[in-house]
Design a protein around this motif. Sequence first.
Motif, PDB file in Angstrom:
ATOM      1  N   ASP A 164       0.841  -1.203   0.000  1.00  0.00           N
ATOM      2  CA  ASP A 164       0.000   0.000   0.000  1.00  0.00           C
ATOM      3  C   ASP A 164       0.872   1.248   0.000  1.00  0.00           C
ATOM      4  O   ASP A 164       1.773   1.383   0.819  1.00  0.00           O
ATOM      5  CB  ASP A 164      -0.899  -0.008   1.245  1.00  0.00           C
ATOM      6  CG  ASP A 164      -1.931  -1.124   1.165  1.00  0.00           C
ATOM      7  OD1 ASP A 164      -2.379  -1.414   0.031  1.00  0.00           O
ATOM      8  OD2 ASP A 164      -2.271  -1.713   2.218  1.00  0.00           O
ATOM      9  N   ILE A 165       0.570   2.153  -0.919  1.00  0.00           N
ATOM     10  CA  ILE A 165       1.311   3.417  -0.934  1.00  0.00           C
ATOM     11  C   ILE A 165       0.320   4.572  -0.988  1.00  0.00           C
ATOM     12  O   ILE A 165      -0.853   4.401  -1.354  1.00  0.00           O
ATOM     13  CB  ILE A 165       2.281   3.533  -2.142  1.00  0.00           C
ATOM     14  CG1 ILE A 165       1.507   3.405  -3.467  1.00  0.00           C
ATOM     15  CG2 ILE A 165       3.375   2.509  -2.059  1.00  0.00           C
ATOM     16  CD1 ILE A 165       2.323   3.850  -4.664  1.00  0.00           C
ATOM     17  N   GLY A 166       0.824   5.718  -0.582  1.00  0.00           N
ATOM     18  CA  GLY A 166       0.005   6.932  -0.695  1.00  0.00           C
ATOM     19  C   GLY A 166       0.735   7.937  -1.580  1.00  0.00           C
ATOM     20  O   GLY A 166       1.968   7.955  -1.623  1.00  0.00           O
ATOM     21  N   ALA A 225      -3.323   3.122  -1.898  1.00  0.00           N
ATOM     22  CA  ALA A 225      -4.233   2.910  -0.780  1.00  0.00           C
ATOM     23  C   ALA A 225      -5.131   4.123  -0.558  1.00  0.00           C
ATOM     24  O   ALA A 225      -6.330   3.998  -0.385  1.00  0.00           O
ATOM     25  CB  ALA A 225      -3.450   2.599   0.484  1.00  0.00           C
ATOM     26  N   LEU A 226      -4.509   5.288  -0.531  1.00  0.00           N
ATOM     27  CA  LEU A 226      -5.339   6.476  -0.296  1.00  0.00           C
ATOM     28  C   LEU A 226      -4.632   7.717  -0.830  1.00  0.00           C
ATOM     29  O   LEU A 226      -3.412   7.785  -0.834  1.00  0.00           O
ATOM     30  CB  LEU A 226      -5.661   6.618   1.196  1.00  0.00           C
ATOM     31  CG  LEU A 226      -4.550   6.962   2.171  1.00  0.00           C
ATOM     32  CD1 LEU A 226      -5.122   7.337   3.526  1.00  0.00           C
ATOM     33  CD2 LEU A 226      -3.574   5.825   2.307  1.00  0.00           C
ATOM     34  N   PRO A 227      -5.393   8.670  -1.275  1.00  0.00           N
ATOM     35  CA  PRO A 227      -4.797   9.931  -1.698  1.00  0.00           C
ATOM     36  C   PRO A 227      -4.444  10.743  -0.456  1.00  0.00           C
ATOM     37  O   PRO A 227      -5.124  10.658   0.580  1.00  0.00           O
ATOM     38  CB  PRO A 227      -5.922  10.609  -2.492  1.00  0.00           C
ATOM     39  CG  PRO A 227      -7.191   9.982  -2.020  1.00  0.00           C
ATOM     40  CD  PRO A 227      -6.863   8.652  -1.434  1.00  0.00           C
ATOM     41  N   LEU A 228      -3.355  11.459  -0.521  1.00  0.00           N
ATOM     42  CA  LEU A 228      -2.929  12.261   0.621  1.00  0.00           C
ATOM     43  C   LEU A 228      -3.043  13.728   0.249  1.00  0.00           C
ATOM     44  O   LEU A 228      -2.897  14.099  -0.919  1.00  0.00           O
ATOM     45  CB  LEU A 228      -1.480  11.916   0.978  1.00  0.00           C
ATOM     46  CG  LEU A 228      -1.224  10.460   1.364  1.00  0.00           C
ATOM     47  CD1 LEU A 228       0.267  10.166   1.357  1.00  0.00           C
ATOM     48  CD2 LEU A 228      -1.814  10.167   2.737  1.00  0.00           C
ATOM     49  N   ALA A 243      -0.737   8.432   8.279  1.00  0.00           N
ATOM     50  CA  ALA A 243      -0.924   7.181   7.539  1.00  0.00           C
ATOM     51  C   ALA A 243       0.146   6.158   7.928  1.00  0.00           C
ATOM     52  O   ALA A 243      -0.131   4.980   8.104  1.00  0.00           O
ATOM     53  CB  ALA A 243      -0.881   7.445   6.038  1.00  0.00           C
ATOM     54  N   PHE A 244       1.386   6.641   8.118  1.00  0.00           N
ATOM     55  CA  PHE A 244       2.458   5.721   8.536  1.00  0.00           C
ATOM     56  C   PHE A 244       2.202   5.183   9.929  1.00  0.00           C
ATOM     57  O   PHE A 244       2.365   4.004  10.204  1.00  0.00           O
ATOM     58  CB  PHE A 244       3.826   6.434   8.507  1.00  0.00           C
ATOM     59  CG  PHE A 244       4.488   6.363   7.160  1.00  0.00           C
ATOM     60  CD1 PHE A 244       4.794   5.113   6.599  1.00  0.00           C
ATOM     61  CD2 PHE A 244       4.811   7.501   6.446  1.00  0.00           C
ATOM     62  CE1 PHE A 244       5.415   5.044   5.370  1.00  0.00           C
ATOM     63  CE2 PHE A 244       5.422   7.426   5.211  1.00  0.00           C
ATOM     64  CZ  PHE A 244       5.723   6.201   4.672  1.00  0.00           C
ATOM     65  N   SER A 304      -1.315   2.246   7.483  1.00  0.00           N
ATOM     66  CA  SER A 304      -2.124   2.025   6.289  1.00  0.00           C
ATOM     67  C   SER A 304      -1.307   2.135   5.002  1.00  0.00           C
ATOM     68  O   SER A 304      -1.760   1.696   3.953  1.00  0.00           O
ATOM     69  CB  SER A 304      -3.305   2.991   6.258  1.00  0.00           C
ATOM     70  OG  SER A 304      -2.864   4.311   6.491  1.00  0.00           O
ATOM     71  N   ILE A 305      -0.126   2.724   5.069  1.00  0.00           N
ATOM     72  CA  ILE A 305       0.743   2.715   3.878  1.00  0.00           C
ATOM     73  C   ILE A 305       2.161   2.304   4.245  1.00  0.00           C
ATOM     74  O   ILE A 305       2.582   2.415   5.403  1.00  0.00           O
ATOM     75  CB  ILE A 305       0.798   4.107   3.177  1.00  0.00           C
ATOM     76  CG1 ILE A 305       1.279   5.171   4.161  1.00  0.00           C
ATOM     77  CG2 ILE A 305      -0.547   4.463   2.583  1.00  0.00           C
ATOM     78  CD1 ILE A 305       1.616   6.479   3.494  1.00  0.00           C
ATOM     79  N   LYS A 306       2.885   1.776   3.255  1.00  0.00           N
ATOM     80  CA  LYS A 306       4.283   1.378   3.463  1.00  0.00           C
ATOM     81  C   LYS A 306       5.226   2.433   2.896  1.00  0.00           C
ATOM     82  O   LYS A 306       6.394   2.484   3.240  1.00  0.00           O
ATOM     83  CB  LYS A 306       4.557   0.040   2.758  1.00  0.00           C
ATOM     84  CG  LYS A 306       3.786  -1.111   3.351  1.00  0.00           C
ATOM     85  CD  LYS A 306       4.614  -1.820   4.397  1.00  0.00           C
ATOM     86  CE  LYS A 306       3.873  -2.992   4.986  1.00  0.00           C
ATOM     87  NZ  LYS A 306       3.764  -2.845   6.453  1.00  0.00           N
ATOM     88  N   MET A 307       4.681   3.214   1.966  1.00  0.00           N
ATOM     89  CA  MET A 307       5.549   4.205   1.342  1.00  0.00           C
ATOM     90  C   MET A 307       4.675   5.361   0.845  1.00  0.00           C
ATOM     91  O   MET A 307       3.513   5.154   0.467  1.00  0.00           O
ATOM     92  CB  MET A 307       6.316   3.603   0.176  1.00  0.00           C
ATOM     93  CG  MET A 307       7.368   4.546  -0.409  1.00  0.00           C
ATOM     94  SD  MET A 307       8.330   3.769  -1.717  1.00  0.00           S
ATOM     95  CE  MET A 307       7.118   3.675  -2.984  1.00  0.00           C
TER      96      MET A 307
END
Lengths: 405, 245
Positions: A85-87, A113-116, A125-126, A130-133
């Motif tokens: 998952d990335i943002g 995963a999701l827009p930031l 998010a980190f 919910s995201i890895k990068m």
Amino acid sequence: MSYVPMCLGNPGKKSYVPMCLKRKQDYKFFKINPMGTNKKLSIFIRKEFYHILRDRRTLLILLGMPAVLVLLFGFAISNEIKNADIGVLDYAQNDQSQRLTQRLSASEYFTLALPLHSTQEIEEAFRAGSIKMAVVLPPKFGEETARGLPGSLQLIADGTDPNTATTLSNYASAIIGDFLQEQQPLQQQPMVIQTEVRMLYNAGLKSVFMFVPGVMTVILMLVSAMMTSIAITREKEVGTMEVLLASPLPPPLIVIGKVIPYILLALANTAVILLLGTEVFGMPIRGNYALLWLECFLFVLTALSLGILISTRTDSQQVAMLFSLMVLMLPTILLSGFIFPIESMPLPLQVISNIIPAKWFIIILKDVMLKGGGMELVWQETLILLGMTVFFIALSVRSFNIRLA
Amino acid sequence: MNHAITANNLTKRFGDFTAVDAISFEVDKGEIFGFLGANGAGKTTAMRMLTGLSRPTEGEAMVAGYDVYREPEQIKRRIGYMSQKFSLYEDLKVRENIRFYGGIYGLPRKQVRQEADRLIEELGMSEFANSLVSGIPLGWRQKLAFSIAILHRPAIVFLDEPTGGVDPVTRRQFWEMIYKTANEGTTVFVTTHYMDEAEYCNRVSIMVEGRIAALDTPQAMKASFGVETMNEVFLRLTRPGGGNT
């Protein structure tokens, strides 16, 4: 066949000549049908199979372990990352930035995963996991590069898991690099050296290629060394070894009879692992099958000789098991290059790794399976394993003789 | 050639410790020879040398007409051995145990089968014939172990504390089996801790600290010490000055 009838039933029978009253040279006539060593060996091996088949725990380790380990390593424990998952924090919101975002999420490595919307959201998010990068695209992204100037963007990865972070940022860099290349196919980028990386023998950097040889090594070590050392010490512990040694069976035959079933089981396990590796995980076998099997057989012998050595030095199953685990299994897993690369170990450990048979076997397996190498490539490692086997057997014979004397 | 076993100054040392100190004795053919001694007196070590399990440090010994140094293989073929620990495989069935031990002594398969049938019937074990040895009572097991030790009809059978932990009735039956075997010509070399069993032997030797302190028939031994039982003889020898209390 001359055989004096048993007299337990009729001790009064006159014709009975007790064995001990006969002269020495008569013994050989009296001695019941001289039976071949082969026959005795097969009787012994059959007994050994009874032991194995009637002990559920042993059977479970012998048959279940290889399949479980291969599947576990294959599916659960993997160095490759898929659909991480990335943002994306897109300040530019232009054509270029959207195409790059699409490109990233289209790859099998990443899922958007999701827009930031702000740097604060990245942090959140980190923290939430919910995201890895996160990828941060600056305002006017793509405009500098369109004009031939160096542009920039930011990759933020989760450093609590360094391996994943490095892998992800490498994947992302590669995708971004490709993307930029495509945007200006005709334009030369001055002052930039294009590095073209090609991973030989394992183009996809699949971790399967690492763990199949590793798991095979661990399993062969387990079955050949640990199980045999336990099986032999069990006879000592229970007391049957004394009776066997007092019987006409030559001691080498006892040992051979005990290890043959385990050789067969180890080779059956090899077949299972190779089959799972190639059929389920697509591991190639590029080299010669005969050579591969020969090397597996050699390693089984090396492990057996270690198991025998352990069993000559101890009288209890528990000690044999602990010893096998500490002295054989741990180094096989940790110091053989199976899980941790030997090159990145501190020097003393690198030196120690040389006396671990598993290290050499893994090298051989990779050379034969992945590089498709023949004997000309692996003869040194083969000689090392052969030498170790001879050494361990010699040591075993020595300590066996000391015990006897 | 009239002796089943002859030992002459047989010695075993482990480093500085002398486990067996120059023992000499003869065992006649067909004799029941009791080998007594306190724990650690060197009985088992002596027995291990005679059965080829351990090489003597010094001295000579002939077993079944063969030299323990030069011809241990010949000896092993002609002796039976029942170890102090249990000598059968618990995870094998009664019949499988018989077949295995018959097989490693080189008995032909057909004969082993016949012997197994006969043995199971004689011991009255038909109900246990196809059960694992781990499931049968200790007394039966010991009798079975003994029968298996003499399955190949050895010239000499070595029994290392065969009746340890066995109830008196079974011990009695066990000794009946020993007598029967001796009557058929097999020499019986037996170690024991039970002094009543010592009385059953034709001759008895008592080891004290690696040496043979006395060797005679039980009757003669009791007479020379002027005591009633072998137990008293044993106490006199193993605890000098004691035994009266």
